[in-house]
Motif scaffolding. Structure first.
Motif, mmCIF file in Angstrom:
data_model
loop_
_atom_site.group_PDB
_atom_site.id
_atom_site.type_symbol
_atom_site.label_atom_id
_atom_site.label_comp_id
_atom_site.label_asym_id
_atom_site.label_seq_id
_atom_site.Cartn_x
_atom_site.Cartn_y
_atom_site.Cartn_z
ATOM 1 N N SER A 4 11.110 11.507 -12.847
ATOM 2 C CA SER A 4 9.651 11.551 -12.768
ATOM 3 C C SER A 4 8.971 10.512 -13.639
ATOM 4 N N ILE A 11 4.344 14.422 -5.603
ATOM 5 C CA ILE A 11 4.560 15.750 -6.185
ATOM 6 C C ILE A 11 4.420 16.825 -5.118
ATOM 7 N N HIS A 39 -1.560 9.764 -8.198
ATOM 8 C CA HIS A 39 -0.390 10.491 -7.711
ATOM 9 C C HIS A 39 -0.686 11.028 -6.309
ATOM 10 N N TYR A 96 10.354 13.738 -2.573
ATOM 11 C CA TYR A 96 9.390 13.963 -3.656
ATOM 12 C C TYR A 96 10.041 13.591 -4.986
ATOM 13 N N TYR A 390 5.748 16.450 -16.576
ATOM 14 C CA TYR A 390 6.460 15.684 -15.553
ATOM 15 C C TYR A 390 7.181 14.474 -16.141
#
Length: 392
Positions: A4, A11, A39, A96, A390
């Motif tokens: 990440s 996400i 994001h 993801y 994250y």
């Protein structure tokens, strides 16, 4: 969670609530803030009424996918095999960078396990309610459910936590419970509910009352949303006692309280019910109250959760009385943003009377609690915390 460590993340949020309620709002507001930071976020949730087809709603880089469920009533949320299967089919071929699972019901756990172990995607799990072992399930569900499916829910709630790479919890008590289950303390992050400071704003009380056709002469003690029976007992008895000192006192139940009002006929003369309230009118309904309340009994369920209604109270900038439960007690004491009470009618009624007699402290509490919402517990601030999780 080295996967990440990228500037822009894709996400996946997993949620079980239908109709945009409860934990879905936690997902949605975090998702809105994350997409502002470049994001991409996809929220998988349950449709309120569909039985066969998915619905996809997109706004910028925030995508909400509602999945069908064949089960009725409360069973619709989180346990339908058809819902779980449709989620797995949807995830085939999709990639993801991180998965954030909100709570631990089967329709959340199934795709979480798939993504964690088969697709090797880092997993974060959020814990927002003390459900089993004397928690919310014992207060909201029937004895039959507690004795059957309740044990399964408790098993999933506890046993699933160990597979998460990182965990977010909505209360200190849930973090402590997670530690007792053997989870590494270093991987637990407190993530309170955020406040919607943009859509809910402080308002002039008398203008609000004019807009919603409420008498200016009333002293209004407000409560937003759901009330458990034991909390309602405390609340109604307290306001009734305070009414011996305060003239024209009224209880204002804002939104869906889910109570059987037939049990509370003796209080009917002091209760006003708003019925369903649209989001765009919430500022006016909260602003019409002299004070707002968190009348929680000191139960395990109440100590283990964070009531999202408090964030709306904070955003509205109204004085708040709360019993000494969970993280509320610590924050109110440390920040001086509200009045604390014991969880009995004598103490709570005295707190109501105290604020009714002191407009200066009411104004001070209102300013402080709004400032706290803006500076320390807005959704923007909560998203800062999530991004840090994250990037661990």
């Amino acid at each position: 969670m080295s996967q990440s460590n990228k500037q822009n993340l894709n996400i996946l949020f997993l949620n079980h609530n239908s109709g945009g309620a409860a934990t879905f709002r936690r997902c949605y507001f975090l998702g809105e803030e994350l997409v502002k930071r470049s994001h991409s976020v996809t929220i998988l949730t349950t449709s309120k009424n569909r039985k066969f087809r998915n619905i996809i709603k997109e706004e910028r880089d925030l995508k909400v996918v509602e999945f069908p469920s064949l089960l009725p009533g409360r069973l619709r949320n989180g346990v339908c095999p058809w819902d779980g299967l449709k989620r797995l089919i949807y995830l085939c071929g999709k990639k993801y960078d991180v998965v954030h699972a909100f709570d631990s019901r089967p329709t959340v756990l199934l795709p979480a396990i798939w993504c964690k172990y088969f697709k090797k995607i880092p997993l974060v799990m959020d814990w927002a309610d003390w459900w089993g072992r004397g928690g919310t399930i014992s207060e909201r569900s029937s004895k039959l459910y507690n004795m059957t499916f309740g044990h399964i829910e408790t098993f999933l709630e506890e046993r699933s936590r160990g597979m998460a790479d990182q965990s977010t919890v909505i209360s200190t008590l849930l973090g402590e419970r997670l530690e007792k289950l053997g989870y590494n303390k270093e991987n637990i992050t407190l993530l309170l509910q955020g406040s919607d400071i943009k859509n809910i704003q402080p308002q002039d009380m008398f203008l609000c009352r004019k807009q919603i056709a409420m008498d200016d002469k009333h002293f209004i003690v407000g409560h937003l949303g759901t009330l458990f029976n034991q909390d309602a007992d405390l609340f109604f008895e307290s306001v009734s006692k305070a009414g011996k000192t305060i003239k024209n006192i009224k209880i204002f139940l804002i939104g869906r309280h889910k109570l059987d009002m037939g049990k509370y006929r003796k209080f009917q003369d002091i209760i006003i019910e708003s019925g369903e309230v649209k989001d765009e009118m919430l500022s006016e309904y909260l602003g019409a109250c002299n004070i707002l309340t968190i009348p929680f009994k000191a139960s395990l369920a109440n100590h283990g959760r964070w009531p999202s209604k408090l964030n709306d109270y904070m955003s509205a900038g109204r004085p708040v009385i709360s019993t000494r439960v969970g993280d509320i007690e610590r924050i109110f004491r440390e920040k001086g943003i509200g009045l604390l009470s014991e969880d009995d009618p004598d103490s709570f009624s005295q707190a109501i009377v105290k604020l009714s007699l002191d407009s200066e402290i009411c104004g001070e509490f209102g300013l402080k609690i709004r400032r706290f919402a803006e500076n320390e517990i807005s959704w923007e601030k909560m998203t800062d915390i999530v991004e840090n999780v994250y990037n661990k």
